[in-house]
Design a protein around this motif. Structure first.
Motif, mmCIF file in Angstrom:
data_model
loop_
_atom_site.group_PDB
_atom_site.id
_atom_site.type_symbol
_atom_site.label_atom_id
_atom_site.label_comp_id
_atom_site.label_asym_id
_atom_site.label_seq_id
_atom_site.Cartn_x
_atom_site.Cartn_y
_atom_site.Cartn_z
ATOM 1 N N SER A 75 44.696 33.100 21.629
ATOM 2 C CA SER A 75 44.831 33.258 23.179
ATOM 3 C C SER A 75 43.713 33.011 23.988
ATOM 4 N N SER A 86 48.908 33.606 34.786
ATOM 5 C CA SER A 86 49.007 34.821 34.025
ATOM 6 C C SER A 86 49.145 34.292 32.487
ATOM 7 N N GLY A 87 48.485 35.131 31.336
ATOM 8 C CA GLY A 87 48.603 34.716 30.046
ATOM 9 C C GLY A 87 47.601 33.695 29.451
ATOM 10 N N LYS A 100 42.418 35.534 30.229
ATOM 11 C CA LYS A 100 41.297 35.931 31.186
ATOM 12 C C LYS A 100 40.945 37.503 30.500
ATOM 13 N N THR A 101 41.965 38.432 30.567
ATOM 14 C CA THR A 101 41.944 39.670 30.173
ATOM 15 C C THR A 101 41.379 39.785 28.653
ATOM 16 N N THR A 102 41.723 38.852 28.010
ATOM 17 C CA THR A 102 41.286 39.018 26.523
ATOM 18 C C THR A 102 39.756 38.679 26.334
#
Ligand SMILES: Nc1ncnc2c1ncn2[C@@H]1O[C@H](COP(=O)(O)OP(=O)(O)OP(=O)(O)O)[C@@H](O)[C@H]1O
Ligand SMILES: Nc1ncnc2c1ncn2[C@@H]1O[C@H](COP(=O)(O)OP(=O)(O)OP(=O)(O)O)[C@@H](O)[C@H]1O
Ligand SMILES: NCCCCNCCCN
Ligand SMILES: [Mg+2]
Ligand SMILES: [Mg+2]
Lengths: 262, 351, 291, 327, 351
Positions: free
Chosen positions: B22, B42-43, B46-48
């Motif tokens: 990811s 999205s996906g 970034k959050t990861t």
């Protein structure tokens, strides 16, 4: 016009259905004020005599306290076990999770009479028939699935990010549990305890197989009383218990909503 | 604030059971005090990345260094990071002051000092007097400020934001942007800001890191990213525009099949193929160096600007025209659009 | 959403922690649920009550009795028949109430919900007595019928299959209502409005939208009621006047009157098998509804 | 070991029986042997007592059990009771042969007769014969719990009435029951066979005499008891010394007292249970309330309990299937 | 499509138990084939109006006429209205084709004709081949198109949209706008589109009706609303801008205290006070008729444009400058902004 008629018809239908649903309770309520020594309708004359008798009935009163004690203890232990299980199931991924989930669901589906025979067979050799530990264990088994459910619901409603926020801001895992998770699932814990209590407090089927004179609970005492007599006393006792239960239900409804609880 | 900066070195994250990573070999570094926007669809991961920096998930490979020291072995609660979550993740069972004081409490800061620092933090985010409120009694904007205060009060090594504005309405979002930027400026805390909103990234961050499918596409200042996108992906993700591919026939001149000669500024050897981008705003109505005429196929009025699509040769050019021009083209009109060579963006050499 | 799936990262202590979390609850379920079931199955192969307790001397005698005796086939059939009847009526009568509770915006909704489930909190034995008073030869209904001159003789409403069914329907209705309430998740007034706008009158809105959308809840309720009905024994015994022979009453008799525990256990196992099959059918049906 | 010291743990029937047993047997015994403590533990029913004894077999906590004869015989098959020693329990000599079951492992000590109860408000002419149960005036007005010991005792009574012998076949009894069945309102009187008469729910009920007499005396005479002239058979209660009892000597003293003419006479007078001890002679009024008229007293009979125990389940099955389920 | 138009006359809705009306004497009329956007902040009564038109709630007072005939007495299911709900409200237990065919079935249209018309409708919304899918197997955009097809297939008198785009992400929203506009153009069905997004309203509708607290503030074409807002509310709800209040000293000239003389086009008698609005895009950098100089206080780079706030006299002027200008101002720079008199919007006379 047409719509009004339809609405009226529906309201009437609902009223009738409620009447049907509540019929036996209404009858019991009315009969509880009868003065005769047997259950019949309508009452000949009304009095609070049966209520006075209930409060004077040593067997009922002592069984009530016993049931209360067992129920409270079952509630307490059941939410403890339920909380741990819920935490494991909702916060961890592991092999065998499906099996455990099934195991927790299964007691909902197995008839109590079947379970009762089995519980009797297991508790017997352990010398736990007609003992507090025996009832406690039996009740723990049938209440834990409920507490797991209510607590899991509460846990799922807790935003994981709130727990993560606590961790990021310096809380160790134990601190997160103590300061964040537990306070947030408190409604679920209370509801779980209340439901476990109610189930234990009301449970008759399994208790009848494993309970005798020493550890008789209120429901078994009622059952045995009813084996030999039906008089307004039993109606009065029922009314008292309904009032207690409804009170408790109202508390649950306030806390988390009934639908989620049952 | 502590004196440090962040380096991310070949960071990889493959979730258990996932087929591909990811986050795929991402490297970047932040000078202290900078605000970096992590931008991407999205996906894209970034959050990861943010969660790996915070320590909420373990890294698969690569290293994260703070002031030169690797932090992978440090558990979350000892990393000293501030994080502002999308829905703020304020503790709903505590007052605003308790929320803000939580990190200090966990650090064993005494009650007196805690109270004082909480008051200062409240002041910093303009929430003085709100300390005793319940979280639910705050508006969305106030909640965000409380969340920022909660993160700032622990004097974090880094302040991480995960799309904090994405569930606010347009008006509030604009205000909050200014507010966040303002607080960041005043405290000088090194920050990473995750968003998928290009407008947000461009207007808030010192630098942008554009990601796609786990990889870092480009990192640079807003102007670098907007005016000198290095890939088609970056170019199209950040703002709209018309892509043109042509053969360079002479320095600064390319032949775009189906359109004509395009003048541009940039070094591409003659004979090579190149890919160009013209931003809709860069087109002007009327003759000029690069003038292309065609028929207006589509018109959208948007108040300040009129967006038109013009069929010129084989191409469909998109232009944003200011609506205060004396006459505005209508659908079916024949118009000429022109763009200055400086406003032609060279995206890269085409294959 | 994705965040929810992030699991704990603190690797080493993870396993021990998990074990600690699982142990108490699993132990409780093991001793109070799994073990009893295993013991039950074991007892069904025993030759006598004592053997059921002590073990040894295994035999298929009880199963032979259950399988070769047409009486038990009749009992199994009675049980199914009772279960189906009770499920149909309980669901049919609960449906309007559940629908009403799910859709009403009335202030009384909380109270009405509590009222609908209040019977759940009253001993079913006591409620059964209530029904005896209502349906008895000299009960409320017979008295009313006679005083209104509609009948002169007694109409036998209880001590038979009818009485058992009526009481069971009422006793299990709260379960049906609760199950439906939680199964009505897909009901949404927007669908009804959309249908009305597309030209559906009240009746069509009901048959084409409300009913199909509430079907999962109805199925769940039917399963629950069926399951509870076929395992009941107090109500069929008392309301049936001893004439209603179902698996539950037979289990009770064998366990407490004739003391044939192996037979009681074998009958319980039969009940479990019946359960299992119904739940399988239910799961199939739900899956079919979902796709 | 001093036989006159120690504790005897008795388990037995609950309710009024327990009250009376405590008052008239245990208290009297304790007055005689002040050194012996007697505890009485109530049990829901004999089946439960059997379960208790079975479970405690390795380490008995109970010394003496009062238990239904049919269950006692089951218990004896598992050797849960020990053979009484006639030397230690001299009163054994006064018991009739039929009462000394399985080689004195269990001994009958009282009998409760099956009777027809009637509601005194509604039934002005009490029934006098078992045959009155088929009288059309009682159609739909009879309560009869038949799927337990009541049915098992009624079958031989009715068989004999029809001229049969229960040891050959109970078919005549079954046929008789089939004639009664259509008149039966409930085969599962709730709460019990007494209350339904008391409340007027039914006119007649087939029930135990002892408790009916007690209710007649204490509840305003609403319940009348008819002891049919053809005689009845008592549901027999036995006493047994638990195998492996830890208080054997004291327990033997207690059993001996329980079997004494004195004890059984008192219990008969106070609770209308028929005595077993051959030395007991009842006054005429007491005898009438236990057995009925002289004619009925003469017709009173008893059963070969070992034979009956063997048939117990089968008979109940026949009643369930041929009488109740077919009705 | 049927030949008709909609008139709404003094419509009032007061919900039972409510203290004040949620819709307060609203009148408007729609020529056939027009698409009207009902625009306004949350809670202003947009949905309420739509639901009254559809017949889902009764009107308190006023009349709704279709082709001149009052429809208040007609029950919902006979009104022949199409409505696209915010969450589409597709029936989850039916296939896409069954959803679309539902209205026809209710009208007793035979199976053969129904199938044919459903296929045509699927084609119209570019969902051919998706008929047998379950609703849950469609993407958000596809669900919307199915919902539109379901409404269109019954050839409705009116097509009503209640914020159908508000739960789509930005990219999909843009596509869907075009799609809806396109379908509406092709079918010519008279439509009302509810939104609180000004950009959506401006770009999609033929006319806009701006509402505030139950009342209709202004109705007009996008340009009328944007360039000639009649009230402060409309001016500030639709787009940003700088408000200026001044005394008219001569025809087309006003004295704005703390700023100077403002030239404008419009008829306001001298001596009167007037309120003006300058949209950020209308300012240009450099000298001109209305030139105001000041210091740049705030700069936000947004890719195509640079938004600056300039302190000029007592006023803070907001300007959007194209980023392709040779030099762009920075914070602290002294700049001159000017605006053509035609670009000064007269909002109204001030008190
Ligand atoms: N816990 C997880 N387990 C497995 N895969 C995950 C997990 N969390 C995220 N992913 C996957 O990793 C990829 C990157 O996810 P991530 O949440 O970092 O994206 P993002 O850029 O933050 O997107 P968004 O803008 O939607 O928040 C996605 O493909 C996602 O499906
Ligand atoms: N069923 C109702 N009962 C009482 N008041 C209502 C009801 N529905 C809406 N209202 C009130 O009427 C006013 C207008 O509501 P409406 O839903 O029409 O607003 P809206 O413009 O559609 O807002 P939004 O953009 O949030 O959808 C609001 O103040 C709302 O609270
Ligand atoms: N309380 C009444 C006790 C009756 C004793 N009789 C024993 C009958 C049990 N089957
Ligand atoms: Mg993310
Ligand atoms: Mg709305």
């Amino acid at each position: 016009m047409d719509a009004k008629l339809a609405r009226f018809a529906f309201a009437l239908l609902i009223t009738l259905l409620y009447l049907f649903l509540l019929a036996p309770i209404i009858v019991v309520l009315v009969i509880s004020f009868d003065t005769r020594q047997y259950l019949a309708f309508p009452p000949e004359s009304l009095s609070f005599g049966s209520y006075a008798k209930v409060f004077a009935n040593v067997k009922f009163i002592s069984a009530f306290w016993r049931s209360l004690g067992i129920g409270l203890f079952v509630g307490l232990v059941s939410i403890f076990a339920g909380l741990l299980l819920s935490l494991a199931l909702s916060r961890h991924d592991f092999r065998g999770k499906g099996a455990i989930n099934f195991l927790i669901l299964a007691p909902f589906l197995v008839p109590h009479i079947v379970l009762a025979v089995g519980v009797m067979l297991v508790l017997g050799p352990l010398g736990l028939l007609d003992s507090y530990s025996g009832i406690f264990l039996a009740h723990l088994g049938i209440t834990t699935p409920y507490t797991v459910r209510t607590i899991t619901m509460s846990l799922m409603a807790v935003d994981r990010r709130i727990e993560e926020a606590a961790r990021v801001h310096g809380a160790s895992p134990a601190m997160v549990l103590w300061r964040i998770t537990l306070p947030l699932v408190r409604p679920g814990l209370i509801a779980g305890a209340v439901i476990a209590f109610l189930i234990s407090f009301d449970e008759a089927t399994i208790s009848l197989f494993i309970v005798s004179v020493k550890s008789s609970t209120l429901p078994t005492e009622i059952y045995h009383y009813l084996e030999y007599s039906t008089d307004p006393q039993i109606a009065a006792l029922s009314v008292i218990l309904i009032l207690i239960s409804v009170g408790v239900v109202v508390v649950v409804e306030r806390l988390i909503g009934l639908r989620k609880a049952l | 604030m502590a004196d440090h900066h962040l380096e991310i070195d070949n960071l990889v994250k493959t979730y258990p059971g996932a087929l591909k990573p990811s986050v795929d070999r991402v490297s970047l570094s932040l000078p202290r005090g900078e605000m970096l926007a992590l931008l991407g669809p999205s996906g894209c991961g970034k959050t990861t990345i943010l969660r790996m920096i915070a320590g909420l998930i373990p890294v698969t490979a690569g290293e994260i260094r703070l002031d030169g020291r690797g932090i992978s072995a440090i558990p979350v609660h000892k990393r000293n990071m501030g994080m502002v979550f999308q829905a703020y993740a304020l503790f709903p069972h505590m007052t605003v002051a308790e929320n803000i004081g939580f990190g200090l409490e966990m650090r064993g800061v005494g009650k007196a000092e805690r109270t004082e620092r909480v008051l200062k933090a409240l002041d910093l985010v303009k929430l003085s007097g709100y300390g005793e409120r319940r979280v639910s009694q705050l508006s969305g904007g106030q909640q965000q400020r409380a969340a920022i205060a909660r993160s700032l009060v622990i004097e974090p090594a880094l302040l991480l934001f995960d799309e904090p504005l994405s569930n606010l309405d347009a008006k509030l979002r604009d205000e909050m942007r200014d507010e966040i930027r303002d607080i960041q400026n005043r405290t000088g805390v090194t920050s990473i800001f995750v968003t998928h909103d290009q407008d947000e990234a461009l207007s808030m961050a010192d630098r942008l890191a554009v990601m796609s499918e786990g990889r870092l596409e480009q990192i640079g200042t807003p102007r670098q990213i907007f005016d000198r996108p290095r890939t088609d992906f970056v170019a199209s993700f950040i703002g709209a525009g018309s892509f043109l591919t042509g053969t360079v026939v002479a320095p600064g001149r390319a032949d775009v099949p189906g359109l004509g000669i395009l003048h541009f500024t940039g070094d591409v050897p003659a004979g090579g193929k190149a890919r160009f981008l013209v931003r809709p705003h860069r087109f002007v109505l009327g003759e000029g160096v690069n003038a292309f005429s065609g028929v207006v196929e589509h018109v959208v009025y948007r108040g300040q600007i009129l967006t038109i699509a013009v069929r010129a040769g084989d191409h469909r050019l998109q232009a944003d025209l200011p609506t205060h021009a004396a006459t505005l083209p209508a659908k079916g009109d024949r118009v000429t659009l022109s763009v200055a060579p400086d406003d032609v963006t060279l995206v890269g050499e085409a294959a | 959403m994705a965040a929810v799936r992030h699991s704990s990262s603190d690797g080493s202590s993870h396993r021990g922690m998990l074990l600690l979390l699982l142990l108490p609850g699993l132990l409780a379920l093991l001793t109070t649920f799994l073990l009893p079931l295993i013991w039950l199955v074991r007892a069904s192969f025993a030759s006598s009550a004592v053997a059921a307790l002590k073990g040894g001397d295994w035999t298929l005698e009880s199963y032979r009795t259950v399988l070769y005796d047409p009486f038990y086939w009749k009992v199994a059939w009675n049980t199914l028949y009772l279960g189906v009847n009770v499920a149909i009526f309980a669901v049919a009568l609960s449906y309007p109430i559940a629908l009403f509770l799910a859709r009403t915006k009335s202030r009384w909704r909380g109270v009405l919900t509590a009222l609908a489930v209040a019977p759940l909190l009253t001993s079913s034995v006591v409620r059964t007595y209530g029904w005896m008073v209502i349906l008895g030869d000299r009960g409320v209904i017979n008295a009313a019928l006679q005083s209104s001159g509609l009948t002169d003789g007694v109409i036998r409403l209880t001590n038979n299959y009818f009485g058992a069914t009526v009481a069971l329907v009422e006793i299990l209705m709260p379960y049906a209502i609760l199950a439906m309430l939680s199964g009505f998740g897909r009901l949404n007034t927007q669908f009804e409005e959309a249908a009305a706008l597309l030209g559906a009158n009240r009746f069509r809105v009901f048959t084409r939208i409300i009913l199909p959308l509430s079907l999962p809840g109805v199925l769940t309720a039917a399963l629950l009621v069926f399951v509870l009905a076929i395992s009941s024994f107090v109500t069929p015994r008392l309301m049936g006047g001893g004439r209603v022979f179902v698996i539950g009453t037979e289990v009770y008799n064998e366990a407490t009157v004739t003391l044939n525990w192996p037979l009681a256990a074998a009958l319980s196992v039969l009940l479990l098998v019946l359960f299992g099959s119904v739940i399988l059918i239910y799961q199939r049906a739900m899956r079919a509804l979902e796709t | 070991q001093d036989a006159t010291k120690g504790t005897v743990n008795v388990v037995g029937f609950s309710g009024v029986f327990a009250d009376n047993y405590q008052k008239f047997i245990i208290d009297a015994f304790k007055a005689k042997y002040p050194g012996i403590e007697v505890t009485y533990q109530q049990s829901k029913n004999s089946a439960e007592t059997l379960a208790l004894l079975t479970l405690q077999r390795a380490d008995p906590k109970v010394d003496v059990a009062l238990i239904d004869v049919s269950v006692a015989i089951k218990a004896n098959k598992e050797e849960l009771f020990t053979k009484l020693d006639a030397a230690k329990v001299p009163n054994l000599a006064d018991q009739p042969e039929w009462a000394r079951i399985d080689g004195d492992r269990s001994v009958a000590f009282s009998q409760d007769n099956l009777a027809i109860l009637y509601n005194t408000d509604k039934v002005k002419t009490p029934p006098t014969s078992w045959a009155d149960l088929v009288d059309p005036q009682y159609k739909g007005k009879i309560a009869a719990k038949l799927s337990d010991t009541r049915g098992v005792i009624l079958l031989p009574i009715l068989t004999r009435l029809k001229g049969g012998d229960y040891k050959n076949s109970v078919d005549p009894g079954i046929e008789f029951l089939k004639q009664i069945a259509p008149s039966v309102s409930t085969f599962e009187p709730a709460p019990d066979c007494y209350a339904v008469v008391q409340s007027g729910e039914v006119d007649l009920s087939i029930c135990w005499n002892g408790r009916a007499q007690y209710l007649h005396d204490t509840q305003g005479g609403k319940i009348g008891v008819a002891l049919p002239k053809e005689g009845s058979i008592g549901q027999t209660n036995t006493i047994g010394l638990v195998e492996g009892s830890k208080n054997k000597e004291a327990a033997e003293l207690f059993v001996n007292y329980a079997l004494s003419a004195e004890a059984q006479a008192t219990f008969a007078e106070k609770s209308f249970y028929g005595p077993v001890n051959t030395k007991v002679s009842l006054t005429e009024p007491v005898a009438a309330r236990i057995y009925g008229t002289k004619e009925a007293q003469a017709a009173q009979s008893s059963l070969d309990w070992n034979f009956v125990a063997d048939k117990y389940s089968a008979w109940i099955q026949r009643i369930n299937r041929e009488v109740i389920a077919a009705n």
